[in-house]
Motif scaffolding. Structure first.
Motif, short mmCIF file in Angstrom:
data_model
loop_
_atom_site.label_atom_id
_atom_site.label_comp_id
_atom_site.label_asym_id
_atom_site.label_seq_id
_atom_site.Cartn_x
_atom_site.Cartn_y
_atom_site.Cartn_z
N TYR A 1 -63.18 30.79 49.21
CA TYR A 1 -63.32 30.40 47.81
C TYR A 1 -62.71 31.52 46.99
CZ TYR A 1 -65.47 29.99 43.19
OH TYR A 1 -65.68 29.92 41.83
N VAL A 2 -61.76 31.16 46.11
CA VAL A 2 -61.09 32.18 45.29
C VAL A 2 -61.04 31.70 43.84
CG1 VAL A 2 -59.04 33.61 44.99
CG2 VAL A 2 -59.64 32.79 47.27
N LEU A 3 -61.44 32.60 42.93
CA LEU A 3 -61.32 32.34 41.49
C LEU A 3 -60.38 33.38 40.91
CD1 LEU A 3 -64.23 31.61 38.99
CD2 LEU A 3 -62.35 33.12 38.37
N GLY A 4 -59.29 32.92 40.28
CA GLY A 4 -58.32 33.84 39.72
C GLY A 4 -57.31 33.12 38.86
N ALA A 5 -56.26 33.84 38.48
CA ALA A 5 -55.17 33.28 37.67
C ALA A 5 -54.09 32.76 38.60
CB ALA A 5 -54.62 34.33 36.72
N ALA A 6 -53.81 31.46 38.52
CA ALA A 6 -52.87 30.82 39.44
C ALA A 6 -51.66 30.28 38.69
CB ALA A 6 -53.55 29.70 40.21
N GLY A 7 -50.51 30.35 39.36
CA GLY A 7 -49.28 29.83 38.78
C GLY A 7 -48.16 29.92 39.80
N VAL A 8 -46.96 29.68 39.33
CA VAL A 8 -45.78 29.74 40.19
C VAL A 8 -45.02 31.03 39.90
CG1 VAL A 8 -43.64 28.61 40.89
CG2 VAL A 8 -45.63 27.22 40.25
N GLU A 9 -44.82 31.83 40.95
CA GLU A 9 -44.05 33.07 40.83
C GLU A 9 -42.96 33.07 41.91
OE1 GLU A 9 -46.53 36.52 40.98
OE2 GLU A 9 -47.98 35.75 39.52
N ASN A 10 -41.71 33.14 41.48
CA ASN A 10 -40.59 33.14 42.43
C ASN A 10 -40.68 31.95 43.39
OD1 ASN A 10 -39.59 35.61 41.35
ND2 ASN A 10 -41.04 36.74 42.62
N ARG A 11 -40.97 30.78 42.82
CA ARG A 11 -41.07 29.52 43.57
C ARG A 11 -42.21 29.50 44.58
NH1 ARG A 11 -34.69 28.03 44.90
NH2 ARG A 11 -33.94 28.12 42.74
#
Length: 241
Positions: free
Chosen positions: A176-186
């Motif tokens: 289980y992970v809570l954090g800031a997620a997005g796309v970085e370098n595909r």
């Protein structure tokens, strides 16, 4: 007056620890759970929860330093136990102490795989709640000597030995992970969020929430009792002479 003030500060620290547990629990309750596919289709970085199985990072699995076990994350610690000598009132006093001489957390990122894809967790040395303790051993200093058929441990130094401890996250471990997620370098990536706790745990969300609730109550109750006791102690010393 110094002793009651020290106890008061300890109480504040315990109270602050309880507040930290509440902050984590509140963040979990307010944060949405997203799949890797949902994160990838989003317009930008988002603070969210992901749930899945631990997988090796881009360079494959790593090897834990003490156990030699395959894992995706480890924390290794070495402590030395020794005798401390000090002189008071002309008498020598000896106490046994321990101090940490090595404390290492693997910096390599690992992945979390769900049914829709994989996200890379850049933990940057953050702790993992509930990691499996793979090594806990104490190795005494000195060497064995055979004396008249008897094995005797001989040690002439103040160092009594070293304690080795290791925690790992093996591949396939539910995470289980809570954090800031997005796309970085595909690449789908999760890292520490701004203004919110960064939580990495091997426990389920329900298990972790219950554990944090208990810790929160212990922190608030224990901190309050210690603070109240220090204030009573301070009042007695102030008005009782």
């Amino acid at each position: 007056m110094i002793a009651p003030l020290i106890v008061f500060i300890v109480g504040l620290a315990v109270l602050g620890w309880g507040f930290l547990q509440q902050r984590k629990r509140d963040a979990m309750a307010a944060t949405p759970t997203l799949t890797c596919a949902e994160i990838g289709s989003g317009a930008g970085p988002v603070t969210c929860e992901v749930k899945g199985a631990a997988t090796p990072g881009p360079n494959g699995p790593i090897t834990a330093p003490f156990s030699g076990r395959e894992c995706v994350w480890y924390h290794a610690k070495v402590s030395v136990r020794y005798e401390h000598h000090e002189y008071r009132d002309g008498r020598r006093r000896t106490t046994t102490r321990e101090r940490t001489v090595h404390d290492e957390t693997c910096p390599v990122p690992f992945g979390v795989q769900d049914a829709t894809g994989q996200i890379l967790v850049r933990h940057e040395g953050a702790s993992v709640d509930g990691a499996h303790q793979s090594v806990q051993r104490f190795e005494p200093a000195g060497q064995n000597v055979n004396l008249f058929g008897l094995n005797i441990r001989v040690n002439f130094s103040d160092v009594k030995g070293h304690r080795y401890e290791e925690w790992i996250v093996p591949p396939g471990q539910p995470m289980y992970v809570l954090g800031a997620a997005g796309v970085e370098n595909r690449q789908l990536t999760m890292r520490s969020p701004d203004g919110s706790p960064f939580i990495i745990s091997t426990r389920s969300e329900e298990q972790l929430s219950g554990r944090l609730r208990t810790s929160m109550y212990v922190g608030y109750t224990g901190g309050g009792v210690v603070i109240l006791g220090s204030l009573v102690w301070l009042a007695v010393k102030a008005f009782g002479g």
